[in-house]
Write a protein that holds these residues in place. Sequence first.
Motif, short mmCIF file in Angstrom:
data_model
loop_
_atom_site.label_atom_id
_atom_site.label_comp_id
_atom_site.label_asym_id
_atom_site.label_seq_id
_atom_site.Cartn_x
_atom_site.Cartn_y
_atom_site.Cartn_z
N ASN A 30 2.70 -9.09 -34.20
CA ASN A 30 1.66 -10.22 -33.78
C ASN A 30 1.63 -11.46 -34.05
O ASN A 30 0.53 -12.22 -34.06
CB ASN A 30 0.25 -9.38 -33.98
N GLY A 31 2.90 -11.71 -34.71
CA GLY A 31 3.13 -13.20 -35.16
C GLY A 31 2.85 -13.46 -36.75
O GLY A 31 2.97 -14.87 -36.94
N ALA A 32 2.72 -12.72 -37.56
CA ALA A 32 2.44 -13.03 -38.97
C ALA A 32 3.76 -13.43 -39.52
O ALA A 32 4.79 -13.04 -39.19
CB ALA A 32 1.79 -11.87 -40.01
N ASP A 33 3.65 -14.51 -40.55
CA ASP A 33 4.82 -14.86 -41.21
C ASP A 33 5.31 -13.84 -42.32
O ASP A 33 4.64 -13.19 -43.15
CB ASP A 33 5.04 -16.27 -41.75
N GLN A 53 4.47 -10.21 -47.11
CA GLN A 53 5.15 -9.97 -48.60
C GLN A 53 3.87 -10.08 -49.64
O GLN A 53 3.80 -8.96 -50.68
CB GLN A 53 6.20 -10.89 -49.07
N GLU A 54 3.21 -10.84 -49.47
CA GLU A 54 1.99 -11.02 -50.45
C GLU A 54 0.92 -9.96 -49.97
O GLU A 54 0.41 -9.61 -51.28
CB GLU A 54 1.36 -12.53 -50.17
N LEU A 55 0.65 -9.71 -49.16
CA LEU A 55 -0.28 -8.85 -48.90
C LEU A 55 0.34 -7.34 -49.08
O LEU A 55 -0.72 -6.55 -49.56
CB LEU A 55 -0.50 -8.57 -47.07
N HIS A 106 4.89 -7.16 -52.55
CA HIS A 106 6.56 -6.97 -52.85
C HIS A 106 6.94 -8.04 -53.70
O HIS A 106 6.71 -9.27 -53.42
CB HIS A 106 6.94 -7.09 -51.37
N SER A 107 7.62 -7.83 -54.67
CA SER A 107 8.31 -8.92 -55.67
C SER A 107 9.12 -9.54 -54.98
O SER A 107 9.14 -10.85 -55.19
CB SER A 107 8.80 -8.13 -56.99
N ASN A 108 10.06 -8.95 -54.22
CA ASN A 108 11.23 -9.66 -53.71
C ASN A 108 10.80 -9.30 -52.11
O ASN A 108 10.45 -8.48 -51.56
CB ASN A 108 12.39 -8.81 -53.95
N LEU A 109 11.28 -10.67 -51.41
CA LEU A 109 11.23 -10.75 -49.96
C LEU A 109 12.20 -9.96 -49.23
O LEU A 109 11.64 -9.34 -48.32
CB LEU A 109 11.46 -12.24 -49.39
#
Length: 299
Positions: A258-261, A266-268, A271-274
Motif C-alpha cells: 500500500n505504498g509504505a517505504d 524496517q523501523e516498525l 530490524h537492525s539491518n535493512l
Amino acid sequence: MDNVKALSEFKEYMQIEKNYSSLTVLHYTKDIESFFQFMKEQGIVNLAKAEYFDARLFVSKLFDESYKRSSISRKISSLRSFYAYLMREGKVEQNPFQMLALPKKEKRLPSFFYEVEMEKLLQSQFDDGPIGQRDQLLLELLYSTGIRISEAESLKLENIDFSVGTILVYGKGKKERYIPFGSYARDLLRIYINDGRQQLLQKGKKNHSFLFVNFRGGPLTARGMRDILNKIMDQAAMHAHIHPHMLRHTFATHMLNNGADLRSVQELLGHSNLSSTQVYTHVTKEHLRKTYQSFHPRA
C-alpha cells in the motif's frame, strides 16, 4: 585402503570420542556411503585417490539428481569431516572436500495472508465475554502493529500510550521502539482493559500489569497465544496452519503493497539491518507477478 573398514573406524570415533547421537552417526554414514557409490561408478579405487575435481563432480551429480541444497551441504560437511579424520590418522594426504564451497541456502519467501484472507480472519465471530475480548484484541494487535509474539507476551499496561496511540515494545537485545496502533486496536484495547481483563484478574485473584491475561488471571504465554490463533483459524473455516509470525509477515507485506517505504517498515519491525526487511519486497514482487499472470491477456 578398505573403504568399509575406514568408515567403521570413523563411526567408532564419532560414537566414542565425539559422543554423537545414533541419528547423527546414521546421517554421516549414509552421506559417506553415497560417495562410496559414486567412487565405484567413477572407477576411483580408494579414498586416497579421490581429488578436488572428483568432489566437485560428486556435488554436480547431486544437483543433477535434484537434491535439496540443504542435503548437499550436509553431505559435503559429512565428507569433509570424514576426510579430516582420515588425514589425522595418516591414511590420506589430502581432503578433496576441504575447499569445496557449501551451496547457498534457498531463500524462502515468508508466508502471509492476502488482504481478503486477513479481513475474513478479523471478521471472525468473537463472544462478548472476557476471553472473546482478549482473543480479538490479540489478533488485531499482532496484525496492526507487526510485533513479535514474544513482544506481545511481555507487553504491559504502562507500555500503552492512548494519548498518542503508540505502544512501547522491547524487542531483540532489549531494544526499545514505539509503534503506532490504529483506531480498531484502540477501541478493542479500551474495551478489554476496562472490562475483560479486569474480569480475568478478579477470577484468578491476581494483580499484575501484563496486558494479556489467561483464564486463571496470570500472564498469557506465547504458547497460549499460538493456541488462540489456531482456534481463530478453525472458527473462520480457513484450512491452513497459522503461526504468529505470519501476522508479522502480513503486516509488513500489506504496508509495502500500500505504498509504505522500506525504511519505515524496517523501523516498525525493529530490524537492525535493512536486508532483513527487503525480503518483503520479494513477496510484493511475487504478488504482482501472480496478479499480472492471472489478469493480463498476454501474460
